[in-house]
Design a protein around this motif. Structure first.
Motif, PDB file in Angstrom:
ATOM      1  N   ARG A 285       0.934  -0.759   0.461  1.00  0.00           N
ATOM      2  CA  ARG A 285       0.279   0.076   0.115  1.00  0.00           C
ATOM      3  C   ARG A 285       1.088   1.334   0.222  1.00  0.00           C
ATOM      4  N   TRP A 286       1.907   1.513  -0.812  1.00  0.00           N
ATOM      5  CA  TRP A 286       2.721   2.127  -0.988  1.00  0.00           C
ATOM      6  C   TRP A 286       3.058   2.942  -1.411  1.00  0.00           C
ATOM      7  N   THR A 287       3.404   4.497  -1.946  1.00  0.00           N
ATOM      8  CA  THR A 287       4.043   5.498  -2.799  1.00  0.00           C
ATOM      9  C   THR A 287       5.282   5.250  -3.441  1.00  0.00           C
ATOM     10  N   LEU A 288       5.540   6.120  -4.224  1.00  0.00           N
ATOM     11  CA  LEU A 288       6.265   6.389  -5.209  1.00  0.00           C
ATOM     12  C   LEU A 288       7.134   7.724  -4.572  1.00  0.00           C
ATOM     13  N   ASP A 289       6.066   8.948  -4.212  1.00  0.00           N
ATOM     14  CA  ASP A 289       6.473  10.124  -4.569  1.00  0.00           C
ATOM     15  C   ASP A 289       5.967  10.371  -2.837  1.00  0.00           C
ATOM     16  N   PRO A 308      10.324  -1.247   5.869  1.00  0.00           N
ATOM     17  CA  PRO A 308      10.160  -2.555   4.712  1.00  0.00           C
ATOM     18  C   PRO A 308      11.309  -3.315   4.514  1.00  0.00           C
ATOM     19  N   VAL A 309      11.512  -4.088   4.525  1.00  0.00           N
ATOM     20  CA  VAL A 309      12.768  -5.056   4.940  1.00  0.00           C
ATOM     21  C   VAL A 309      13.396  -5.920   3.920  1.00  0.00           C
ATOM     22  N   ALA A 310      11.761  -6.237   2.803  1.00  0.00           N
ATOM     23  CA  ALA A 310      12.230  -7.328   1.967  1.00  0.00           C
ATOM     24  C   ALA A 310      11.174  -7.151   0.660  1.00  0.00           C
ATOM     25  N   VAL A 311      11.604  -7.054  -0.714  1.00  0.00           N
ATOM     26  CA  VAL A 311      10.538  -6.895  -1.775  1.00  0.00           C
ATOM     27  C   VAL A 311      10.799  -7.670  -3.370  1.00  0.00           C
ATOM     28  N   PHE A 312       9.727  -7.985  -2.998  1.00  0.00           N
ATOM     29  CA  PHE A 312       9.888  -9.060  -4.375  1.00  0.00           C
ATOM     30  C   PHE A 312       8.460  -8.853  -5.678  1.00  0.00           C
ATOM     31  N   ASP A 313       9.234  -9.256  -7.056  1.00  0.00           N
ATOM     32  CA  ASP A 313       8.592  -9.194  -8.151  1.00  0.00           C
ATOM     33  C   ASP A 313       8.500 -10.434  -8.672  1.00  0.00           C
ATOM     34  N   ALA A 314       7.754 -10.622  -9.285  1.00  0.00           N
ATOM     35  CA  ALA A 314       7.084 -12.004 -10.413  1.00  0.00           C
ATOM     36  C   ALA A 314       6.604 -11.985 -10.846  1.00  0.00           C
ATOM     37  N   GLN A 332      11.718  -1.353 -12.758  1.00  0.00           N
ATOM     38  CA  GLN A 332      10.576  -1.109 -11.818  1.00  0.00           C
ATOM     39  C   GLN A 332      10.776  -1.548 -10.652  1.00  0.00           C
ATOM     40  N   MET A 333      11.845  -2.809 -10.298  1.00  0.00           N
ATOM     41  CA  MET A 333      12.655  -2.984  -8.649  1.00  0.00           C
ATOM     42  C   MET A 333      13.275  -1.520  -8.452  1.00  0.00           C
ATOM     43  N   LEU A 334      14.062  -0.482  -9.205  1.00  0.00           N
ATOM     44  CA  LEU A 334      15.280  -0.090  -8.280  1.00  0.00           C
ATOM     45  C   LEU A 334      14.179   1.159  -8.085  1.00  0.00           C
ATOM     46  N   ALA A 335      13.100   1.501  -8.599  1.00  0.00           N
ATOM     47  CA  ALA A 335      12.020   2.556  -8.374  1.00  0.00           C
ATOM     48  C   ALA A 335      11.287   2.120  -7.017  1.00  0.00           C
ATOM     49  N   TYR A 336      11.265   0.679  -6.875  1.00  0.00           N
ATOM     50  CA  TYR A 336      10.663   0.138  -5.145  1.00  0.00           C
ATOM     51  C   TYR A 336      11.610   0.418  -4.393  1.00  0.00           C
ATOM     52  N   CYS A 337      12.444  -0.085  -4.040  1.00  0.00           N
ATOM     53  CA  CYS A 337      13.661  -0.275  -3.686  1.00  0.00           C
ATOM     54  C   CYS A 337      14.083   1.481  -3.029  1.00  0.00           C
ATOM     55  N   THR A 338      13.686   2.078  -4.229  1.00  0.00           N
ATOM     56  CA  THR A 338      14.016   3.963  -4.313  1.00  0.00           C
ATOM     57  C   THR A 338      13.231   4.576  -2.687  1.00  0.00           C
ATOM     58  N   ALA A 339      11.707   3.810  -3.129  1.00  0.00           N
ATOM     59  CA  ALA A 339      11.221   4.227  -2.903  1.00  0.00           C
ATOM     60  C   ALA A 339      10.242   3.537  -0.997  1.00  0.00           C
ATOM     61  N   LEU A 340      11.125   2.407  -1.048  1.00  0.00           N
ATOM     62  CA  LEU A 340      11.109   1.914   0.287  1.00  0.00           C
ATOM     63  C   LEU A 340      11.857   1.669   1.060  1.00  0.00           C
ATOM     64  N   ASN A 341      13.355   2.417   0.632  1.00  0.00           N
ATOM     65  CA  ASN A 341      14.337   2.695   1.034  1.00  0.00           C
ATOM     66  C   ASN A 341      15.323   1.803   1.035  1.00  0.00           C
ATOM     67  N   VAL A 361      24.046  -0.774  -8.675  1.00  0.00           N
ATOM     68  CA  VAL A 361      23.002  -0.139  -9.749  1.00  0.00           C
ATOM     69  C   VAL A 361      24.090   1.387  -9.092  1.00  0.00           C
ATOM     70  N   SER A 362      24.399   1.982 -10.532  1.00  0.00           N
ATOM     71  CA  SER A 362      25.680   3.637 -10.290  1.00  0.00           C
ATOM     72  C   SER A 362      24.948   3.886  -8.706  1.00  0.00           C
ATOM     73  N   ASN A 363      25.917   4.462  -8.397  1.00  0.00           N
ATOM     74  CA  ASN A 363      26.156   5.828  -7.110  1.00  0.00           C
ATOM     75  C   ASN A 363      25.164   5.835  -6.406  1.00  0.00           C
ATOM     76  N   THR A 364      24.772   4.313  -6.089  1.00  0.00           N
ATOM     77  CA  THR A 364      23.863   4.462  -5.055  1.00  0.00           C
ATOM     78  C   THR A 364      23.970   2.406  -4.348  1.00  0.00           C
ATOM     79  N   ASN A 365      24.099   2.268  -3.511  1.00  0.00           N
ATOM     80  CA  ASN A 365      23.717   1.565  -2.407  1.00  0.00           C
ATOM     81  C   ASN A 365      23.262  -0.067  -2.719  1.00  0.00           C
ATOM     82  N   THR A 366      22.389  -0.038  -4.798  1.00  0.00           N
ATOM     83  CA  THR A 366      20.779  -1.080  -3.964  1.00  0.00           C
ATOM     84  C   THR A 366      21.810  -1.907  -5.155  1.00  0.00           C
TER      85      THR A 366
END
Length: 401
Positions: A285-289, A308-314, A332-341, A361-366
């Motif tokens: 139930r989360w948002t990007l912005d 949030p501690v773990a995110v998955f997409d199938a 899409q997964m990068l957006a999830y990780c960014t929004a969910l920290n 991912v360049s310039n991130t810890n992701t």
């Protein structure tokens, strides 16, 4: 071979089959389009081109039968479908199904489980009955009586508990048996077995077409029924039968493999993550912005203490050459990780034995992790693989069991 055609019968394989060209009348075209199992397009000479997509199943329209077989095999497809609905569904519930087609597979499995369920006779229990009687039994339904027969003393609208075989378990089982009696390509022996099983459940009400399966809860009393009931739920939910309201009798069983895979992964991960503290959301139930106007809905998100501690997409990618993940899926997964920290995200693909990949991912810890799942392997091993991936994700994010 991906495509097989005999007079009155077409067998295609999900996604990869070549199109088949047939002569169809308007009623057959309308029925096939309504079932939404295959795609139809006009061909030369008034014929129609039939092509398989990501839906699997079978449909009979009069003497025409069209079947789309799943690439993962019938037994695995039925297991995924059952497990996604009820994680109590076991591999043995669909073990040993014949490879001769969907209808024989369902019929043979149902007969085997129903025989075991009814070996000691049908279950009996107390069922609540609403009826109109010439005498009082149980409780009077005053409101219903006043609305139906104002001023008339008889009959009396009552509600009472009756000890009988007309209970949810038997209604579900008998409805599944009767649905299977309407489908094509059954052996004479299977028809006879289903007819005998139906007779053993005489007096049990049959659910109307489109009605949801009745609710039942596993217990010591109905334990012998459980495998038969889990399979019956699949049949009642996905098998439809029209005895011939139009020009042809129609029977259909259609499932969307993309949705089945996503639902299966969601339930399997939820079960695997239940070994850890927190809870699992499917979807989130989360948002990007910051303004909370752009929703994100990952397939599975595990949360501990509100974080949030773990995110998955199938992703159901089974087309030829689909072993390489698509850029939009990674974005899409990068957006999830960014929004969910989150430091990492997991993309699970339905793709044989392709290589596992991790991107930093360049310039991130992701990091984005791509993990293929072999859906053709035995269900027990697939569930172990999902459990292993859940453990990796939770260890990577520092969550404790």
């Amino acid at each position: 071979m991906n495509t097989r055609t005999t007079p009155g019968s077409v067998v295609l394989t999900e996604v990869g089959s070549k199109a088949v060209v047939l002569t169809l009348d308007d009623h057959q075209v309308a029925a096939l389009r309504a079932a939404d199992l295959v795609t139809l397009s006009p061909a030369v000479g008034g014929q129609w081109k039939i092509r398989a997509g990501r839906k699997v199943g079978a449909i009979r329209v009069g003497n025409l039968e069209v079947e789309v077989t799943p690439k993962v095999g019938l037994a695995n497809m039925l297991f995924f479908l059952g497990y996604a609905t009820n994680p109590g569904f076991r591999p043995e519930d669909v073990a040993g199904v014949p490879a001769a087609g969907l209808w024989p597979a369902l019929a043979t499995s149902l007969i085997r489980h129903a025989r075991r369920a009814l070996a000691s006779g049908p279950l009996h229990g107390y069922a609540t009955i609403d009826d109109s009687l010439p005498l009082v039994r149980g409780r009077i339904r005053f409101g219903d009586h006043a609305a139906a027969r104002p001023g008339l003393p008889l009959p009396i609208d009552v509600r009472y508990d009756d000890y009988s075989n007309d209970i949810p378990e038997n209604r579900l089982l008998r409805t599944a048996v009767q649905r299977m009696l309407t489908v094509p390509r059954l052996r004479d022996a299977d028809q006879a077995d289903l007819t005998e099983l139906d007779a053993r459940l005489a007096g049990v009400r049959v659910l109307p077409q489109g009605a949801p399966p009745p609710v039942w809860r596993p217990s010591r009393l109905n334990a012998r029924y459980a495998p038969a009931l889990r399979l019956s739920e699949l049949i009642v939910q996905h098998c439809s039968a029209d005895p011939g309201a139009g020009r042809y009798a129609i029977a259909a069983f259609v499932v969307n493999m993309e949705k089945v895979f996503e639902a299966f992964i969601g339930v399997a991960l939820r079960e695997a993550l239940s070994n850890y503290s927190g809870h699992t959301e499917t979807p989130g139930r989360w948002t990007l912005d910051v303004g909370q106007s752009i929703r994100i809905e990952p397939d599975v998100l595990h949360i501990i203490d509100g974080r949030p501690v773990a995110v998955f997409d199938a992703k159901y990618k089974i087309e030829p050459g689909a072993g390489k993940p698509k850029n939009p899926d990674v974005y899409q997964m990068l957006a999830y990780c960014t929004a969910l920290n989150l430091r990492s995200g997991w993309i699970l693909y339905a793709q044989g034995t392709g290589p596992a990949t991790t991107w930093h991912v360049s310039n991130t810890n992701t990091t984005i992790n791509y993990r293929p799942l072999n859906l053709r392997q035995p269900p027990e091993q697939l569930l172990k693989d999902v459990n292993h991936l859940a453990d990796l994700a939770m260890r990577e994010d520092g969550a404790s069991a």
